[in-house]
Design an enzyme around this catalytic site. Structure first.
Site, PDB file in Angstrom:
ATOM      1  N   GLY A  28      38.481  63.971  55.438  1.00  0.00           N
ATOM      2  CA  GLY A  28      38.316  62.949  54.397  1.00  0.00           C
ATOM      3  C   GLY A  28      37.245  63.270  53.373  1.00  0.00           C
ATOM      4  N   TYR A 157      46.132  81.698  59.167  1.00  0.00           N
ATOM      5  CA  TYR A 157      46.231  80.312  58.679  1.00  0.00           C
ATOM      6  C   TYR A 157      47.697  79.874  58.648  1.00  0.00           C
ATOM      7  CZ  TYR A 157      46.011  76.828  54.789  1.00  0.00           C
ATOM      8  OH  TYR A 157      46.128  75.728  53.977  1.00  0.00           O
ATOM      9  N   ASP A 291      46.699  90.602  43.373  1.00  0.00           N
ATOM     10  CA  ASP A 291      47.195  89.343  42.794  1.00  0.00           C
ATOM     11  C   ASP A 291      47.599  88.358  43.886  1.00  0.00           C
ATOM     12  OD1 ASP A 291      47.077  89.737  40.010  1.00  0.00           O
ATOM     13  OD2 ASP A 291      48.867  90.997  40.047  1.00  0.00           O
TER      14      ASP A 291
HETATM   15  N1  LIG Z   1      43.535  73.034  48.407  1.00  0.00           N
HETATM   16  C1  LIG Z   1      44.760  73.543  48.359  1.00  0.00           C
HETATM   17  O1  LIG Z   1      45.144  74.224  47.401  1.00  0.00           O
HETATM   18  C2  LIG Z   1      45.731  73.242  49.456  1.00  0.00           C
HETATM   19  C3  LIG Z   1      47.055  73.639  49.275  1.00  0.00           C
HETATM   20  C4  LIG Z   1      47.966  73.366  50.270  1.00  0.00           C
HETATM   21  C5  LIG Z   1      47.555  72.724  51.408  1.00  0.00           C
HETATM   22  N2  LIG Z   1      46.256  72.362  51.570  1.00  0.00           N
HETATM   23  C6  LIG Z   1      45.878  71.680  52.808  1.00  0.00           C
HETATM   24  O2  LIG Z   1      45.348  70.413  52.468  1.00  0.00           O
HETATM   25  C7  LIG Z   1      44.404  70.019  53.460  1.00  0.00           C
HETATM   26  C8  LIG Z   1      43.132  69.599  52.777  1.00  0.00           C
HETATM   27  O3  LIG Z   1      42.635  70.711  52.040  1.00  0.00           O
HETATM   28  P1  LIG Z   1      41.413  70.592  51.042  1.00  0.00           P
HETATM   29  O4  LIG Z   1      41.710  71.502  49.922  1.00  0.00           O
HETATM   30  O5  LIG Z   1      41.106  69.171  50.809  1.00  0.00           O
HETATM   31  O6  LIG Z   1      40.263  71.280  51.912  1.00  0.00           O
HETATM   32  P2  LIG Z   1      38.690  71.163  51.774  1.00  0.00           P
HETATM   33  O7  LIG Z   1      38.281  70.585  50.469  1.00  0.00           O
HETATM   34  O8  LIG Z   1      38.119  72.503  52.140  1.00  0.00           O
HETATM   35  O9  LIG Z   1      38.340  70.145  52.913  1.00  0.00           O
HETATM   36  C9  LIG Z   1      38.514  70.494  54.240  1.00  0.00           C
HETATM   37  C10 LIG Z   1      38.218  69.278  55.058  1.00  0.00           C
HETATM   38  O10 LIG Z   1      38.408  69.604  56.426  1.00  0.00           O
HETATM   39  C11 LIG Z   1      37.214  69.254  57.126  1.00  0.00           C
HETATM   40  N3  LIG Z   1      37.049  70.166  58.249  1.00  0.00           N
HETATM   41  C12 LIG Z   1      37.011  71.516  58.226  1.00  0.00           C
HETATM   42  N4  LIG Z   1      36.797  71.999  59.461  1.00  0.00           N
HETATM   43  C13 LIG Z   1      36.685  70.916  60.274  1.00  0.00           C
HETATM   44  C14 LIG Z   1      36.436  70.750  61.654  1.00  0.00           C
HETATM   45  N5  LIG Z   1      36.260  71.804  62.468  1.00  0.00           N
HETATM   46  N6  LIG Z   1      36.389  69.494  62.154  1.00  0.00           N
HETATM   47  C15 LIG Z   1      36.537  68.424  61.346  1.00  0.00           C
HETATM   48  N7  LIG Z   1      36.786  68.516  60.032  1.00  0.00           N
HETATM   49  C16 LIG Z   1      36.855  69.746  59.509  1.00  0.00           C
HETATM   50  C17 LIG Z   1      36.090  69.370  56.118  1.00  0.00           C
HETATM   51  O11 LIG Z   1      34.950  68.634  56.529  1.00  0.00           O
HETATM   52  P3  LIG Z   1      33.481  68.966  55.927  1.00  0.00           P
HETATM   53  O12 LIG Z   1      33.478  68.442  54.525  1.00  0.00           O
HETATM   54  O13 LIG Z   1      32.541  68.237  56.788  1.00  0.00           O
HETATM   55  O14 LIG Z   1      33.332  70.453  55.977  1.00  0.00           O
HETATM   56  C18 LIG Z   1      36.771  68.782  54.896  1.00  0.00           C
HETATM   57  O15 LIG Z   1      36.757  67.383  54.953  1.00  0.00           O
HETATM   58  C19 LIG Z   1      44.243  71.199  54.399  1.00  0.00           C
HETATM   59  O16 LIG Z   1      44.989  70.972  55.562  1.00  0.00           O
HETATM   60  C20 LIG Z   1      44.807  72.363  53.618  1.00  0.00           C
HETATM   61  O17 LIG Z   1      45.315  73.355  54.460  1.00  0.00           O
HETATM   62  C21 LIG Z   1      45.326  72.590  50.609  1.00  0.00           C
END
Ligand SMILES: NC(=O)c1ccc[n+]([C@@H]2O[C@H](COP(=O)([O-])OP(=O)(O)OC[C@H]3O[C@@H](n4cnc5c(N)ncnc54)[C@H](OP(=O)(O)O)[C@@H]3O)[C@@H](O)[C@H]2O)c1
Length: 335
Positions: A28, A157, A291
């Site tokens: 979150g 991943y 790339d």
């Molecule tokens: N960003 C993209 O382009 C993209 C694209 C496709 C899918 N996704 C997916 O969307 C989801 C959210 O991505 P996002 O971009 O929002 O990622 P993000 O900004 O890096 O946030 C990751 C979140 O996961 C939490 N987290 C990481 N390791 C954890 C652990 N061991 N225990 C509890 N919480 C943990 C983090 O908490 P902290 O803040 O405390 O570190 C943070 O709240 C992910 O599942 C990702 O794979 C993202």
């Protein structure tokens, strides 16, 4: 909107009846989590009587089964949006596939199994378009996730994410659980990780362009700029994930993306960033660097069947909002 009462029939015949939703959002504090929080708190995404809880890794390390259980016992969610993941940019994945595999497998298994054990009605997990097969036909759709190995750069991943889809089908087959997943394409927006090495491509480029403008130096882009991507603004994604939580009944995942016609090259994206930041310096492309996948065009036809009405924020407008947020929050943003 009045208080929502839910009835859910499990495959085993038992019926769970709950009052208003109690939604736990793992991850979150991240890019997507913050966007959902904004939609919930500022756009009326939260219905009367509902409670929403946004977890960060500081509340519970979800790699750890006991901490996961404790978080679920504390919040007693009826619904879960599962975003938490170990995520990173292309070059970090290439160096650390083993830990992306192991940590994400543990996080996902802990969340799904605990949700099942505690009777959570619905879980919406987050996959990614980068988990699709490397060698494939385009556009990619939801039926093709397991049709071949993912790109080598982030296979750890990708395999961990693919297993979420396998688990969702198994929880339905064995227990009638309605656990599903969304597949976003490249997300960006306020609260992203703007680190130049570890961040996602668009946000890393925003930081790079901003620094180049400040220092009066050229913008040096990794790769040729020819790779093409579909970018989705985090607020649009947040709105769609909440729709999935409330309305989407399938176990099969759904791609959440702008259309194929809205795919842009990295070069086009950099030009939009330069315009948004009013950066007039030279832009160089380092063709000696990878790339990544040259394209991974995804079909949003399934989304359009359900939501022909949904309007995506135009890319230039969303990039401008993100650049403005980055500049205004430079001292506290993740860089
Ligand atoms: N960003 C993209 O382009 C993209 C694209 C496709 C899918 N996704 C997916 O969307 C989801 C959210 O991505 P996002 O971009 O929002 O990622 P993000 O900004 O890096 O946030 C990751 C979140 O996961 C939490 N987290 C990481 N390791 C954890 C652990 N061991 N225990 C509890 N919480 C943990 C983090 O908490 P902290 O803040 O405390 O570190 C943070 O709240 C992910 O599942 C990702 O794979 C993202």
């Amino acid at each position: 909107m009045s208080t929502l009462s839910l009835r859910h029939s499990t495959k085993m015949g038992s019926e769970i009846k709950t009052g208003p939703l109690r939604v736990l959002v793992t991850g979150g504090s991240g890019l997507v989590g913050k966007a959902i929080q904004q939609v919930v708190q500022q756009e009326g995404g939260q219905h009367e009587g509902e409670q929403w809880f946004f977890l960060s890794s500081k509340d519970a390390d979800l790699v750890d089964a006991q901490q996961t259980r404790a978080a679920f016992e504390k919040y007693r969610p009826t619904h879960v949006i599962h975003l938490a993941a170990k995520v990173g940019g292309l070059y970090v994945h290439m160096r650390d596939n083993l830990h992306f595999l192991r940590d994400n497998i543990k996080i996902n298994d802990n969340v799904l199994q605990t949700a099942h054990e505690m009777g959570v009605i619905k879980v919406v997990s987050c996959l990614s378009s980068c988990i699709f097969p490397d060698k494939t036909t385009y556009p990619i759709d939801e039926t093709m996730i397991h049709n071949g190995p993912p790109h080598d750069s982030n296979f750890g991943y990708s395999h961990a994410k693919r297993i979420i889809d396998v688990q969702n089908r198994a929880y339905f087959q064995q227990y009638g659980r309605r656990y599903t997943a969304v597949i976003p394409t490249n997300v960006f927006g306020p609260h992203d990780n703007f680190n130049i090495t570890n961040g996602h491509v668009l946000s890393a480029l925003i930081n790079k362009t901003y620094q180049a403008k400040e220092e009066g130096t050229p913008v040096n882009v990794c790769g040729s700029g020819a790779a093409r991507r579909q970018f989705i603004y985090s607020l649009d994604l947040g709105r769609l994930i909440i729709w999935v939580l409330r309305e989407y009944q399938e176990i099969e995942p759904i791609i959440l993306s702008v259309g194929e016609e809205d795919e842009v090259s990295i070069k086009e994206a950099v030009d939009m960033i330069a315009e948004a930041l009013d950066c007039k310096g030279k832009i160089n492309f380092d063709t000696t660097l990878s790339d990544g996948q040259i394209k991974k065009t995804a079909s949003n036809a399934k989304l359009r069947l359900y939501r022909p009405d949904f309007t995506f924020t135009p890319l230039q407008e969303a990039i401008k909002i993100t650049c403005d947020w980055f500049v205004a929050n430079y001292n506290t943003a993740r860089t």
